[in-house]
Design a protein around this motif. Structure first.
Motif, short mmCIF file in Angstrom:
data_model
loop_
_atom_site.label_atom_id
_atom_site.label_comp_id
_atom_site.label_asym_id
_atom_site.label_seq_id
_atom_site.Cartn_x
_atom_site.Cartn_y
_atom_site.Cartn_z
N GLY A 1 4.35 -2.36 -1.05
CA GLY A 1 3.21 -2.88 -1.78
C GLY A 1 3.55 -3.35 -3.19
N THR A 2 2.49 -3.57 -3.95
CA THR A 2 2.61 -4.12 -5.31
C THR A 2 3.47 -3.27 -6.22
N PHE A 3 3.44 -1.95 -6.02
CA PHE A 3 4.08 -1.03 -6.95
C PHE A 3 5.47 -0.58 -6.50
N GLU A 4 6.01 -1.26 -5.51
CA GLU A 4 7.29 -0.83 -4.95
C GLU A 4 8.42 -0.90 -5.97
N LYS A 5 8.41 -1.91 -6.85
CA LYS A 5 9.50 -2.08 -7.80
C LYS A 5 9.24 -1.41 -9.15
N CYS A 6 8.12 -0.71 -9.27
CA CYS A 6 7.84 0.00 -10.51
C CYS A 6 8.70 1.26 -10.58
N GLU A 7 9.26 1.53 -11.74
CA GLU A 7 10.23 2.61 -11.85
C GLU A 7 9.61 3.95 -12.24
N LEU A 8 8.75 3.96 -13.26
CA LEU A 8 8.25 5.23 -13.79
C LEU A 8 6.76 5.36 -13.51
N MET A 9 6.45 6.16 -12.47
CA MET A 9 5.07 6.45 -12.11
C MET A 9 4.96 7.94 -11.86
N LYS A 10 3.82 8.52 -12.21
CA LYS A 10 3.67 9.95 -11.98
C LYS A 10 2.26 10.25 -11.48
N ILE A 11 2.15 11.36 -10.74
CA ILE A 11 0.87 11.81 -10.20
C ILE A 11 0.09 12.49 -11.32
N VAL A 12 -1.14 12.04 -11.50
CA VAL A 12 -1.96 12.61 -12.58
C VAL A 12 -3.19 13.34 -12.03
N GLU A 13 -3.50 13.14 -10.72
CA GLU A 13 -4.73 13.75 -10.20
C GLU A 13 -4.71 13.71 -8.67
N TYR A 14 -5.46 14.64 -8.06
CA TYR A 14 -5.73 14.59 -6.62
C TYR A 14 -7.17 14.13 -6.42
N LYS A 15 -7.42 13.46 -5.31
CA LYS A 15 -8.79 13.13 -4.93
C LYS A 15 -9.00 13.61 -3.50
N LEU A 16 -10.09 14.39 -3.29
CA LEU A 16 -10.31 15.02 -1.99
C LEU A 16 -11.34 14.31 -1.14
N LYS A 17 -12.23 13.52 -1.74
CA LYS A 17 -13.28 12.82 -0.99
C LYS A 17 -13.15 11.33 -1.18
N PRO A 18 -13.46 10.52 -0.20
CA PRO A 18 -13.86 10.94 1.16
C PRO A 18 -12.68 11.46 1.98
N SER A 19 -11.46 11.21 1.50
CA SER A 19 -10.27 11.77 2.13
C SER A 19 -9.24 12.03 1.04
N PHE A 20 -8.23 12.80 1.36
CA PHE A 20 -7.26 13.17 0.36
C PHE A 20 -6.45 11.95 -0.08
N SER A 21 -6.17 11.87 -1.40
CA SER A 21 -5.30 10.82 -1.92
C SER A 21 -4.71 11.27 -3.26
N TYR A 22 -3.57 10.69 -3.57
CA TYR A 22 -2.96 10.90 -4.88
C TYR A 22 -3.44 9.80 -5.83
N ILE A 23 -3.68 10.18 -7.06
CA ILE A 23 -3.93 9.18 -8.10
C ILE A 23 -2.66 9.09 -8.94
N VAL A 24 -2.06 7.90 -8.95
CA VAL A 24 -0.77 7.67 -9.59
C VAL A 24 -0.96 6.77 -10.81
N GLU A 25 -0.27 7.10 -11.91
CA GLU A 25 -0.36 6.32 -13.13
C GLU A 25 0.99 5.69 -13.46
N VAL A 26 0.97 4.43 -13.83
CA VAL A 26 2.17 3.71 -14.24
C VAL A 26 2.46 4.05 -15.71
N THR A 27 3.69 4.44 -16.00
CA THR A 27 4.06 4.81 -17.39
C THR A 27 4.99 3.81 -18.04
N LYS A 28 5.50 2.84 -17.28
CA LYS A 28 6.36 1.81 -17.83
C LYS A 28 5.99 0.48 -17.20
#
Length: 820
Positions: free
Chosen positions: A47-74
């Motif tokens: 996807g769009t973020f495949e070539k991004c180097e520095l990303m980190k997980i900042v939050e979980y989301k449980l509804k309506p289904s589980f997902s990671y919330i990822v933030e770009v740092t660079k």
């Protein structure tokens, strides 16, 4: 709770399940512990973020289904062009730091943990910084090792996307080339195997696997914070300091003889011993406390407490001298702590900005001293306010208490050799060699040579101007070295004061050195001429060390070169011997080629040493404003000679005199715009004189070509700032000022008959020289005017010098000549 209330029926309130069915605590629900944790750095594999180097997980989301919330740092993604309201075009990456997105599947094929190897200051006792080494095969005998992070158990090669867990290590330097040379290594990992790759014709690709060098940054980056890898075949980066690594054994901290256990505390104490406690007061507060600039209040507090244990004055109740010193250091640490711990972020940042010179690139060096403006003292010329010179005067700023602690003996005035690294904070070359210069400084300290660095244009007293972004022309401390590029490196001499014991108090007091000696020593300057046209290899420790040692040899031979005054040109030594005299600008106001001047100044001691056992007179004369401006009460003005009476019509110049001759022949005919021209001319002249006078040269090495023969390296980071290299497009540089080598210009000459002598207080703008069509003879010499048509020299009296005839013919002998 689950037993008492988990089975309650909530259907009447619109809830489909009870707690025992829905709550994971009560054994229900479908939630599982996430594979990745908040704060983990991750890679998204499509996807769009495949070539991004520095990303980190900042939050979980449980509804309506589980997902990671990822933030770009660079910033990452495609380049986009934006236009401001003022019409300024700016190129930015499509995805900026702070952008967040969802990854709705905890599938390793979509998202995985990205191990980062961060660069941090090495500290004992931090398990996060510890690695374990083991050979891949104890009996293999190769350079492959496993380097495993002790805390996480992750292999270094794995964290850097290596295809194997093996790291190949090789030595950077040979043993013994400088102090600690065996401690540095290149790290190499296998990154591409090319398995299954096909050539265009469908046949299997049989090329070799690709290895990459582990590096800590790229040339030109301001901050190095993340470890990377780079293909060693695409560019040669061997000579760059960011490709070199060293390993520090984990040891238990033990107190040294000074009672200081902390490594930074040891550095603070070493700085006070070498340059004085006042130096610490000029350091940025976060450098002084050894914390990151963005350190939290808790980190600042913890670091202050650690350093306080080393410098608290109560530890030295029975050592008065050290107690006084430690009290001053403790107060400085306390002031830095008070300023950085402020709860008001605005006030904290204001304190940081006011207290720091953020661009001091050597401020925290272990062995290089960051020289500040107050370490230089200006010596003014009474007749020309602009014709002053800044001399290094570090010793006067070392507190007397510390001197008593270090050395309780009386001493005469002496000299201290310095290698001065004049840099610009804007110059990537300067930043790229900080580490290797520090290594050279550690070795040179064992030889009694100090290394200092001064930032051109860093300080508010000497701000840069639009046409001088490097500060080499507007900063008077840098401009006196007459260089247009940075970094530029010189060997110079500081005159140290003597010490005498006061007869009344019994304390040691400083005795100022003789002012004339100070000025003579300050005139010495040995330039590292290989740097402007070279690259980072010139700064590798062994090369910089050899330059410093060559500078010391030149300094030790400098006393062999006569410092000529008016009366010396009529002395018996000058008249009766072969004489070689360099004429230089003694006013500081003439337009002279500084490359040529520095080459003459650094080459003449070697020339004098070459003929130390022969009847050859070697001297340097400084052209002044003329005899009518000589003040009998001013020893400085008496150092200069009236070159208009010595047939000198251009500067710089070198003249060769035969015995008993009145006029010298100029060696520097034409435009000598390159230092190699001068070196070759001097070498050729020396060889001819050696053939004439006979004998042998001194056994010591000649320093004419000190480091010109260094092997060429890659163009990575080549060239100094200010040399002919493409400048950044957004900088308004005067290319005519920056590019090329300055031509030798003939000074404007004033015929003596048209010269109107102004009052003594109003000195002319240039040194006084002879007109091309007016010549005067030297007092005391013989007025021989006939010329040898073959040689082009004045006809001279025959003189025996070790089996040869000097530049003249008697009887049937022919004339000799010097070619260059």
């Amino acid at each position: 709770w689950c037993q008492l209330y988990g089975g309650l029926d909530y259907s009447g309130k619109g809830v489909l399940h009870n707690a025992n069915q829905a709550c994971c605590v009560c054994g229900g629900g479908s939630f599982q512990t996430p594979r990745l944790q908040i704060g983990d750095y991750v890679k998204v594999k499509s996807g769009t973020f495949e070539k991004c180097e520095l990303m980190k997980i900042v939050e979980y989301k449980l509804k309506p289904s589980f997902s990671y919330i990822v933030e770009v740092t660079k910033e990452c993604g495609r380049n986009t062009v934006t236009v401001s309201k003022d019409g300024v075009r700016e190129i930015k990456k499509e995805i900026q730091p702070g952008h967040r997105f969802h990854v709705e599947d905890d599938n390793p094929d979509w998202i995985e943990k990205h191990w980062r190897v961060e660069l941090k200051k090495c500290r004992n006792g931090l398990v996060q910084q510890e690695f374990e080494f083991s050979p891949v095969d104890e009996h293999a005998g190769d350079n492959g090792v496993l380097i495993k992070h002790k805390l996480s158990g992750v292999n270094l090669a794995e964290a850097l996307d290596g295809k194997t867990n093996e790291v190949n290590i090789t030595r950077v330097f040979e043993d013994g080339v400088f102090l600690g040379s065996s401690d540095f290594y290149y790290l190499q990992i296998l990154t591409h195997l090319f398995e299954g790759r096909l050539n265009r014709d469908g046949t299997p690709y049989s090329g070799p696997p690709r290895y990459e060098r582990v590096i800590s940054g790229y040339f030109g980056e301001k901050e190095y914070s993340e470890v990377k890898s780079r293909d060693i075949k695409t560019t040669d980066i061997d000579e760059m300091q960011f490709s070199m690594w060293t390993f520090k054994p984990v040891e238990n901290e033990t107190e040294d003889a000074a009672g200081v256990a902390d490594e930074h505390a040891q550095w603070l104490l070493r700085m006070t011993q070498s340059i004085g406690v006042d130096y610490l007061d000029k350091l940025p507060p976060f450098h002084l406390l050894d914390v990151e600039r963005s350190a939290s209040n808790s980190e600042v507090k913890a670091r202050f407490r650690e350093l306080s244990k080393s410098f608290h004055p109560d530890k030295l109740i029975h050592q008065r001298e050290k107690k006084e010193l430690f009290e001053r250091i403790f107060v400085l640490l306390q002031n830095a702590y008070q300023g950085l711990k402020s709860a008001d972020e605005t006030e904290k940042e204001k304190f940081r900005v006011q207290a720091e010179s953020a661009s001091q690139i050597f401020a925290h060096s272990q062995h290089v001293i960051e020289l500040l403006p107050f370490h230089w003292t200006k010596i003014d010329d009474d007749k020309n306010e602009t014709n002053g010179r800044y001399i290094l005067n570090v010793a006067s700023h070392i507190n007397s208490t510390l001197l008593n602690v270090i050395d309780e003996v009386e001493s005469e005035s002496t000299e201290q050799l310095w290698v001065t690294f004049m840099y610009s904070a804007r110059c990537s070359m300067s930043r790229a060699v900080v580490g290797v210069v520090d290594l050279a400084a550690r070795h040179l300290a064992q030889l009694g040579i100090k290394v200092g660095a001064y930032g051109c244009g860093l300080y508010k007293d000497f701000p840069t101007e639009k046409d001088d972004l490097l500060g080499v022309k507007t900063d008077p401390i840098c401009s006196q070295f007459h260089r247009r590029e940075t970094p530029n490196v010189h060997v110079i001499v500081e005159t140290l004061p003597g010490r005498r014991r006061d007869t009344e108090t019994g304390e040691l007091v400083m005795v100022p050195p003789d002012q004339e000696v100070v000025i003579d020593n300050a005139m010495f300057k040995y330039f590292y001429a290989s740097v402007p046209d070279g690259n980072t290899t010139q700064f590798l420790p062994h090369n910089l060390i050899e330059f410093a040692k060559a500078g010391r040899r030149v300094w030790e031979s400098a006393h062999l070169v006569r410092k000529m005054r008016k009366e010396d040109f009529s002395s018996a030594d000058f008249i009766s011997n072969i004489s070689i005299v360099a004429f230089l600008d003694g006013t500081g106001l003439g337009e002279t080629n500084q490359d040529v001047v520095s080459t003459i100044s650094s080459s003449f001691p070697g020339l004098a040493r070459r003929f130390v056992n022969d009847d050859v007179y070697v001297g340097i004369a400084h052209c002044g404003f003329g005899d009518e401006y000589t003040d009998e009460n001013d020893s400085i003005s008496q150092r200069s000679v009236d070159c208009s009476k010595l047939d000198v019509s251009r500067l710089p110049d070198i003249k060769i005199y035969a015995p008993n001759a009145t006029e010298g022949e100029s060696l520097l005919r034409g435009q000598f715009g390159d230092r190699r021209d001068v070196q070759i001319a001097l070498e050729s002249m020396g060889n001819v004189i050696r053939m004439i006078v006979g004998g042998e040269d001194s056994d010591e090495d000649d320093d004419l070509d000190e480091i010109d023969d260094i092997d060429e390296a890659s163009d990575e980071g080549g060239g100094s700032c200010g040399n002919p290299q493409p400048p950044p497009s957004d900088l308004d540089l005067d290319l005519d000022e920056i590019e090329g080598v300055e031509e030798t210009r003939l000074l404007e000459m004033t015929p003596e008959e048209d010269f109107q002598s102004p009052p003594l207080a109003e000195a002319p703008k240039k040194p006084k020289l002879a007109s091309p069509d007016k010549r005067e003879t030297i007092d005391g010499g013989r007025d021989n005017k006939s010329r040898d048509r073959v040689a082009g020299f004045e006809t001279r009296q025959q003189a025996r010098r070790g089996g040869g005839k000097i530049l003249g013919g008697g009887g049937g002998g022919g004339g000799g000549f010097i070619s260059a």
